[in-house]
Design a protein around this motif. Structure first.
Motif, PDB file in Angstrom:
ATOM      1  N   GLY A  77      60.946  28.330  16.315  1.00  0.00           N
ATOM      2  CA  GLY A  77      60.837  28.190  14.870  1.00  0.00           C
ATOM      3  C   GLY A  77      62.015  28.855  14.181  1.00  0.00           C
ATOM      4  N   LEU A  78      61.925  28.958  12.866  1.00  0.00           N
ATOM      5  CA  LEU A  78      62.986  29.590  12.078  1.00  0.00           C
ATOM      6  C   LEU A  78      62.690  31.085  12.006  1.00  0.00           C
ATOM      7  CD1 LEU A  78      63.342  26.959   9.215  1.00  0.00           C
ATOM      8  CD2 LEU A  78      64.830  27.275  11.191  1.00  0.00           C
ATOM      9  N   ASP A  79      63.230  31.820  12.962  1.00  0.00           N
ATOM     10  CA  ASP A  79      62.942  33.250  13.073  1.00  0.00           C
ATOM     11  C   ASP A  79      63.913  34.064  12.216  1.00  0.00           C
ATOM     12  OD1 ASP A  79      61.550  35.455  13.919  1.00  0.00           O
ATOM     13  OD2 ASP A  79      61.666  34.928  16.043  1.00  0.00           O
ATOM     14  N   HIS A  80      63.711  35.366  12.228  1.00  0.00           N
ATOM     15  CA  HIS A  80      64.387  36.290  11.315  1.00  0.00           C
ATOM     16  C   HIS A  80      65.914  36.169  11.347  1.00  0.00           C
ATOM     17  CE1 HIS A  80      65.358  40.635  10.038  1.00  0.00           C
ATOM     18  NE2 HIS A  80      65.031  39.956   8.981  1.00  0.00           N
ATOM     19  N   ASP A  81      66.495  35.838  10.190  1.00  0.00           N
ATOM     20  CA  ASP A  81      67.950  35.738  10.033  1.00  0.00           C
ATOM     21  C   ASP A  81      68.232  35.831   8.537  1.00  0.00           C
ATOM     22  OD1 ASP A  81      70.625  34.936   9.735  1.00  0.00           O
ATOM     23  OD2 ASP A  81      70.530  33.587  11.462  1.00  0.00           O
ATOM     24  N   LEU A  82      68.497  37.039   8.058  1.00  0.00           N
ATOM     25  CA  LEU A  82      68.642  37.256   6.620  1.00  0.00           C
ATOM     26  C   LEU A  82      69.811  36.483   6.025  1.00  0.00           C
ATOM     27  CD1 LEU A  82      67.827  41.022   5.958  1.00  0.00           C
ATOM     28  CD2 LEU A  82      66.571  39.000   5.189  1.00  0.00           C
ATOM     29  N   GLU A  83      70.921  36.403   6.748  1.00  0.00           N
ATOM     30  CA  GLU A  83      72.069  35.669   6.228  1.00  0.00           C
ATOM     31  C   GLU A  83      71.723  34.197   6.053  1.00  0.00           C
ATOM     32  OE1 GLU A  83      76.749  34.640   7.331  1.00  0.00           O
ATOM     33  OE2 GLU A  83      75.604  36.041   8.578  1.00  0.00           O
ATOM     34  N   ALA A  84      71.067  33.623   7.051  1.00  0.00           N
ATOM     35  CA  ALA A  84      70.662  32.219   6.949  1.00  0.00           C
ATOM     36  C   ALA A  84      69.634  32.031   5.838  1.00  0.00           C
ATOM     37  CB  ALA A  84      70.092  31.745   8.280  1.00  0.00           C
ATOM     38  N   ALA A  85      68.727  33.012   5.663  1.00  0.00           N
ATOM     39  CA  ALA A  85      67.718  32.927   4.605  1.00  0.00           C
ATOM     40  C   ALA A  85      68.381  32.880   3.233  1.00  0.00           C
ATOM     41  CB  ALA A  85      66.768  34.114   4.697  1.00  0.00           C
ATOM     42  N   ARG A  86      69.393  33.734   3.029  1.00  0.00           N
ATOM     43  CA  ARG A  86      70.072  33.763   1.729  1.00  0.00           C
ATOM     44  C   ARG A  86      70.838  32.468   1.474  1.00  0.00           C
ATOM     45  NH1 ARG A  86      70.986  39.535   3.325  1.00  0.00           N
ATOM     46  NH2 ARG A  86      69.563  40.751   1.998  1.00  0.00           N
ATOM     47  N   LYS A  87      71.402  31.881   2.519  1.00  0.00           N
ATOM     48  CA  LYS A  87      72.111  30.596   2.370  1.00  0.00           C
ATOM     49  C   LYS A  87      71.129  29.487   1.987  1.00  0.00           C
ATOM     50  CE  LYS A  87      75.972  31.555   5.518  1.00  0.00           C
ATOM     51  NZ  LYS A  87      76.594  31.205   6.828  1.00  0.00           N
TER      52      LYS A  87
END
Length: 238
Positions: A77-87
């Protein structure tokens, strides 16, 4: 659907560090961004590793359907990645897909664990500049509201009765499923599920199901957090 923007939903999932959950729930829960539950791959027997076609150091979980014979390895799944989350959140804002009010997260009252998770998610989403308000409801009210689609994000769970990703988990997201509370409806997902239902070779069927589940997770109609564990109180001398 109350949160129709795909990028917003992806940001919500990517912002969560699921590994923290068992540290404050204290039940040995298995944090995962995968939808179909299973056994951590690192804990599988050699025979089940072979059936799953994975190495012991592979991340994630696998669902053993027939020991040593048949295995389903769900897609990540889409696991923890703050940079990707902000994008993803920036894309959502560019498309006007972020509500101009705090997003509402509902959970059933009466469980300290559910309250702790709600507060943890609220803080995680605040780190990417998403404001979320928490609403505690009694269980019947929560079920009624989610059944009618009157919610933005809601805490819910599912417990399967057999080791089968198709009938126990993926079926919940078919367009006509009475348990499809988020109103997810994808023609491509329907096509893949229909294709899988016509296959008698279980390995070939699982391959198509995995494709369907990957499509589902990419659209994020659901955000998986952890797999339940059974808790037993046993006297030390037993």
């Amino acid at each position: 659907r109350k949160l129709p923007n795909r990028h917003l939903r992806r940001a919500l999932s990517l912002a969560i560090d699921r590994t923290a959950v068992p540290r404050f729930i204290h039940g040995g829960e298995l944090p995962t961004a995968q939808l179909t539950p299973g056994t951590p791959i690192a804990r599988l027997s050699d025979a089940n590793l072979a059936a799953c076609g994975v190495a012991r150091d592979a991340p994630g979980m696998a669902l053993v359907m027939a020991s040593g014979e048949l295995c389903y390895v769900p897609p990540p799944g889409l696991d923890h990645d703050l940079e990707a989350a902000r994008k993803e959140l920036a894309l959502a804002r560019a498309e006007g897909g972020v509500p101009d009010h705090p997003i509402d997260y509902r959970f059933n009252a009466g469980s300290e664990g559910h309250k702790q998770i709600a507060e943890y998610l609220q803080a995680a989403w605040a780190r990417i500049d998403l404001q979320v308000q928490l609403t505690a409801q009694d269980w019947n009210s929560l079920l009624d509201d989610t059944h009618r689609g009157e919610f933005e994000i809601s805490r819910l769970g599912n417990i399967g009765t057999t080791a089968d990703p198709e009938s126990e988990f993926l079926v919940l997201f078919r367009c006509d499923s009475p348990d499809n509370r988020g109103r997810y409806c994808s023609p491509e997902f329907e096509r893949l599920m229909q294709q899988a239902s016509g296959l008698t070779d279980r390995k070939a069927r699982n391959a198509v199901l995995r494709e369907a589940e990957a499509l589902l997770l990419g659209g994020v109609p659901v955000i998986a957090l952890y797999v339940y564990t059974q808790k037993h109180l046993i006297k030390p001398y037993v």
